[in-house]
Design a protein around this motif. Structure first.
Motif, PDB file in Angstrom:
ATOM      1  N   ILE A 158      -9.163 -10.753   3.879  1.00 30.92           N
ATOM      2  CA  ILE A 158      -8.376  -9.564   4.217  1.00 30.92           C
ATOM      3  C   ILE A 158      -9.044  -8.778   5.337  1.00 30.92           C
ATOM      4  O   ILE A 158      -8.386  -8.336   6.291  1.00 30.92           O
ATOM      5  CB  ILE A 158      -8.182  -8.679   2.964  1.00 30.92           C
ATOM      6  CG1 ILE A 158      -7.331  -9.430   1.928  1.00 30.92           C
ATOM      7  CG2 ILE A 158      -7.541  -7.348   3.325  1.00 30.92           C
ATOM      8  CD1 ILE A 158      -7.136  -8.681   0.625  1.00 30.92           C
ATOM      9  N   GLU A 159     -10.358  -8.600   5.242  1.00 34.70           N
ATOM     10  CA  GLU A 159     -11.099  -7.831   6.254  1.00 34.70           C
ATOM     11  C   GLU A 159     -10.943  -8.456   7.641  1.00 34.70           C
ATOM     12  O   GLU A 159     -10.691  -7.760   8.637  1.00 34.70           O
ATOM     13  CB  GLU A 159     -12.576  -7.771   5.858  1.00 34.70           C
ATOM     14  CG  GLU A 159     -13.402  -6.845   6.727  1.00 34.70           C
ATOM     15  CD  GLU A 159     -14.834  -6.733   6.236  1.00 34.70           C
ATOM     16  OE1 GLU A 159     -15.539  -5.821   6.702  1.00 34.70           O
ATOM     17  OE2 GLU A 159     -15.244  -7.565   5.394  1.00 34.70           O
ATOM     18  N   LYS A 160     -11.066  -9.774   7.707  1.00 38.90           N
ATOM     19  CA  LYS A 160     -10.941 -10.478   8.986  1.00 38.90           C
ATOM     20  C   LYS A 160      -9.532 -10.349   9.554  1.00 38.90           C
ATOM     21  O   LYS A 160      -9.350 -10.119  10.754  1.00 38.90           O
ATOM     22  CB  LYS A 160     -11.287 -11.959   8.784  1.00 38.90           C
ATOM     23  CG  LYS A 160     -11.230 -12.794  10.052  1.00 38.90           C
ATOM     24  CD  LYS A 160     -11.587 -14.243   9.750  1.00 38.90           C
ATOM     25  CE  LYS A 160     -11.472 -15.105  11.012  1.00 38.90           C
ATOM     26  NZ  LYS A 160     -11.785 -16.530  10.717  1.00 38.90           N
ATOM     27  N   LEU A 186      -2.896   7.018  -8.242  1.00 41.45           N
ATOM     28  CA  LEU A 186      -3.432   7.065  -6.881  1.00 41.45           C
ATOM     29  C   LEU A 186      -4.895   6.633  -6.849  1.00 41.45           C
ATOM     30  O   LEU A 186      -5.321   5.941  -5.920  1.00 41.45           O
ATOM     31  CB  LEU A 186      -3.277   8.476  -6.305  1.00 41.45           C
ATOM     32  CG  LEU A 186      -1.837   8.927  -6.024  1.00 41.45           C
ATOM     33  CD1 LEU A 186      -1.818  10.340  -5.461  1.00 41.45           C
ATOM     34  CD2 LEU A 186      -1.140   7.972  -5.058  1.00 41.45           C
ATOM     35  N   VAL A 187      -5.662   7.016  -7.864  1.00 44.89           N
ATOM     36  CA  VAL A 187      -7.067   6.597  -7.928  1.00 44.89           C
ATOM     37  C   VAL A 187      -7.170   5.079  -8.070  1.00 44.89           C
ATOM     38  O   VAL A 187      -7.980   4.430  -7.392  1.00 44.89           O
ATOM     39  CB  VAL A 187      -7.787   7.295  -9.105  1.00 44.89           C
ATOM     40  CG1 VAL A 187      -9.144   6.640  -9.361  1.00 44.89           C
ATOM     41  CG2 VAL A 187      -7.980   8.776  -8.812  1.00 44.89           C
ATOM     42  N   VAL A 188      -6.323   4.503  -8.936  1.00 42.29           N
ATOM     43  CA  VAL A 188      -6.299   3.055  -9.125  1.00 42.29           C
ATOM     44  C   VAL A 188      -5.907   2.347  -7.833  1.00 42.29           C
ATOM     45  O   VAL A 188      -6.533   1.352  -7.425  1.00 42.29           O
ATOM     46  CB  VAL A 188      -5.342   2.659 -10.271  1.00 42.29           C
ATOM     47  CG1 VAL A 188      -5.166   1.140 -10.320  1.00 42.29           C
ATOM     48  CG2 VAL A 188      -5.865   3.165 -11.606  1.00 42.29           C
ATOM     49  N   TYR A 217      -9.731  -0.245  -1.577  1.00 42.02           N
ATOM     50  CA  TYR A 217     -11.135  -0.298  -1.124  1.00 42.02           C
ATOM     51  C   TYR A 217     -11.753  -1.661  -1.451  1.00 42.02           C
ATOM     52  O   TYR A 217     -12.405  -2.286  -0.606  1.00 42.02           O
ATOM     53  CB  TYR A 217     -11.927   0.824  -1.780  1.00 42.02           C
ATOM     54  CG  TYR A 217     -13.407   0.786  -1.445  1.00 42.02           C
ATOM     55  CD1 TYR A 217     -13.862   1.255  -0.211  1.00 42.02           C
ATOM     56  CD2 TYR A 217     -14.336   0.267  -2.353  1.00 42.02           C
ATOM     57  CE1 TYR A 217     -15.214   1.203   0.108  1.00 42.02           C
ATOM     58  CE2 TYR A 217     -15.685   0.211  -2.044  1.00 42.02           C
ATOM     59  CZ  TYR A 217     -16.125   0.682  -0.808  1.00 42.02           C
ATOM     60  OH  TYR A 217     -17.462   0.622  -0.482  1.00 42.02           O
ATOM     61  N   LEU A 218     -11.533  -2.105  -2.688  1.00 43.34           N
ATOM     62  CA  LEU A 218     -12.088  -3.395  -3.101  1.00 43.34           C
ATOM     63  C   LEU A 218     -11.464  -4.547  -2.316  1.00 43.34           C
ATOM     64  O   LEU A 218     -12.160  -5.479  -1.878  1.00 43.34           O
ATOM     65  CB  LEU A 218     -11.868  -3.597  -4.604  1.00 43.34           C
ATOM     66  CG  LEU A 218     -12.650  -2.646  -5.532  1.00 43.34           C
ATOM     67  CD1 LEU A 218     -12.190  -2.826  -6.975  1.00 43.34           C
ATOM     68  CD2 LEU A 218     -14.156  -2.892  -5.411  1.00 43.34           C
ATOM     69  N   ALA A 219     -10.129  -4.475  -2.135  1.00 45.11           N
ATOM     70  CA  ALA A 219      -9.430  -5.549  -1.416  1.00 45.11           C
ATOM     71  C   ALA A 219      -9.877  -5.631   0.036  1.00 45.11           C
ATOM     72  O   ALA A 219      -9.991  -6.726   0.602  1.00 45.11           O
ATOM     73  CB  ALA A 219      -7.924  -5.323  -1.486  1.00 45.11           C
ATOM     74  N   SER A 220     -10.133  -4.480   0.646  1.00 43.54           N
ATOM     75  CA  SER A 220     -10.524  -4.462   2.062  1.00 43.54           C
ATOM     76  C   SER A 220     -11.873  -5.127   2.311  1.00 43.54           C
ATOM     77  O   SER A 220     -12.208  -5.438   3.449  1.00 43.54           O
ATOM     78  CB  SER A 220     -10.543  -3.022   2.585  1.00 43.54           C
ATOM     79  OG  SER A 220     -11.565  -2.277   1.939  1.00 43.54           O
ATOM     80  N   LEU A 277       0.826  -1.212   0.000  1.00 49.25           N
ATOM     81  CA  LEU A 277       0.000   0.000   0.000  1.00 49.25           C
ATOM     82  C   LEU A 277       0.861   1.263   0.000  1.00 49.25           C
ATOM     83  O   LEU A 277       0.711   2.138  -0.861  1.00 49.25           O
ATOM     84  CB  LEU A 277      -0.917  -0.015   1.230  1.00 49.25           C
ATOM     85  CG  LEU A 277      -1.612   1.294   1.603  1.00 49.25           C
ATOM     86  CD1 LEU A 277      -2.538   1.736   0.474  1.00 49.25           C
ATOM     87  CD2 LEU A 277      -2.383   1.145   2.905  1.00 49.25           C
ATOM     88  N   ILE A 278       1.781   1.357   0.946  1.00 47.03           N
ATOM     89  CA  ILE A 278       2.601   2.565   1.075  1.00 47.03           C
ATOM     90  C   ILE A 278       3.533   2.737  -0.118  1.00 47.03           C
ATOM     91  O   ILE A 278       3.688   3.852  -0.644  1.00 47.03           O
ATOM     92  CB  ILE A 278       3.394   2.530   2.392  1.00 47.03           C
ATOM     93  CG1 ILE A 278       2.427   2.593   3.584  1.00 47.03           C
ATOM     94  CG2 ILE A 278       4.403   3.683   2.459  1.00 47.03           C
ATOM     95  CD1 ILE A 278       3.079   2.472   4.936  1.00 47.03           C
TER      96      ILE A 278
END
Length: 427
Positions: free
Chosen positions: A260-262, A244-246, A252-255, A218-219
């Motif tokens: 991943i969320e768990k 940056l938009v991509v 957002y989609l991955a989260s 991410l970073i």
């Protein structure tokens, strides 16, 4: 003697010999971690080839900045060991392990034989990706079961060290292949090949569930275009905005992927304790153990800030602690932070040495003049590697050594080749 040198020089400068050495480099990339006995054979040939170069041109090689740092790393290892014999004589090793830092400079040998050739560098990085996939395939007890369990939400390590290690390796490939998908814009055949690299790396990065790797990806994805624009003095607001938009959309989609969320929210309850500085009450969860280890490191850093006390210190911090539970002391042998381990083992001098190396690699990436390709890869990798070492000790594991030597080798070749050719012209 001069006649022998002349014959060896003629040998190592022959195209067939250069091709042979390049084959060994690819063999190292394929097998160093996937099937180490074979990888070590290829590595031995690379070392032998570089020693032949040293025999012929030692005066030229010894002036190289990375080679000087290699010798400084050996000196530092010895000085830290000597310091340990005075500061912790009851724990000090019988002799210094000079290879623990020196092995991280194998990238010089690779860089020399790549000869500043971008096609060879790209091929090396492609074989690195294949080598990582081979590692998962060869080490896994049942690759199909691992894949299905990963899809079902289980954390998968493919039987290689632990899940964080293969996750880190796949993370570097995910970053690199994502860049090349963007850079190859419109070249269908090459994009197809890159997709075959990107998709498995994305899968491994997700199912291995390395949170430090997700954070690093991410970073690195966000900061790389900004840093490269500043260094290259070519600020393209439109391109940066699109990237940056991509990236943000992908995050957002991955989260919202259940796995991943768990994983992200698994230890959210201890974050307030960490932020409050209340270390004593932090539970011994995955994140909590790291907090306790890092807290235990502080007195060791204060006592030996300049030289540290050698390679075994990361284990001594745990074993000699009066605060950690015995079940933790018996289970863990390192601090899960490569930066802290560098400080406690080799002090501020060790930190200064590696900060210089990272700076040198970034500088080296600007010697590929055609475009920002190498600069982008360099920036992404250094950011990525710096972040994952905040939570794991990759700097002192073979996994990190493998990553550094292949990525740095492909970057440093442009600077090294340029310098050697300049010296040839001045002679």
């Amino acid at each position: 003697m001069s006649n022998i040198k002349s014959k060896i020089t003629h040998l190592i400068e022959h195209k067939m010999f250069e091709t042979f050495m390049f084959i060994n480099i690819l063999g190292y990339a394929l097998f160093k971690i996937s099937y180490r006995p074979l990888g070590d054979i290829f590595q031995s040939f690379i070392v032998l080839g570089f020693l032949l170069f040293l025999f012929c041109d030692f005066k030229k090689a010894i002036k190289d900045k990375a080679v000087i740092c290699l010798f400084l790393s050996i000196l530092l290892t010895c000085l830290s060991w000597i310091n340990s014999t005075f500061q912790i004589p009851h724990l000090a090793k019988d002799s210094p392990n000079i290879g623990i830092l020196a092995d991280l400079f194998f990238f010089i040998f690779i860089a020399y034989w790549l000869k500043g050739n971008i096609k060879k560098v790209r091929t090396l990085w492609l074989f690195y990706a294949i080598g990582v996939f081979l590692t998962a395939l060869i080490h896994s007890n049942d690759i199909l079961a691992d894949i299905m369990n990963g899809i079902a939400g289980q954390r998968i390590d493919f039987n290689y060290v632990n899940a964080n290690h293969l996750s880190a390796l796949a993370g570097t490939i995910l970053l690199g292949s994502s860049y090349y998908i963007y850079a190859l814009n419109g070249i269908k055949n090459k994009i197809l090949i890159t997709l075959f690299i990107l998709l498995p790396s994305l899968f491994i990065t997700i199912v291995s569930q390395g949170r430090q790797v997700w954070l690093a990806v991410l970073i690195a994805s966000i900061l790389t275009p900004i840093i490269v624009a500043i260094i290259s003095k070519k600020v393209n607001i439109k391109s940066i905005s699109i990237i940056l938009v991509v990236v943000i959309s992908s995050i957002y989609l991955a989260s919202h992927i259940p796995t991943i969320e768990k994983r992200i929210h698994k230890e959210s309850n201890i974050v307030p304790l960490i932020l409050s500085g209340d270390v004593d009450n932090i539970p011994y969860s995955s994140m909590g153990i790291r907090m306790h280890f890092w807290s235990e490191s502080i007195p060791w850093i204060k006592n030996n800030p300049l030289l540290g006390t050698g390679e075994g210190t990361r284990n001594f911090v745990i074993k000699e602690s009066n605060n950690l539970p015995n079940k933790i002391k018996s289970k863990y042998t390192h601090l899960h932070n490569g930066h802290i381990e560098l400080i406690i083992s080799y002090g501020l001098l060790g930190v200064a040495l590696f900060l210089y190396i990272y700076t040198l690699i970034m500088y080296s990436s600007t010697f590929y003049k055609k475009n920002n390709e190498v600069l982008i890869i360099s920036t992404m990798f250094i950011l990525f590697f710096a972040i994952i070492n905040c939570f794991e000790s990759f700097l002192f594991f073979k996994t990190g050594e493998y990553m550094i030597n292949i990525i740095f080798g492909g970057i440093y070749t442009f600077y090294l080749t340029h310098n050697l050719s300049m010296k040839d012209n001045n002679e």
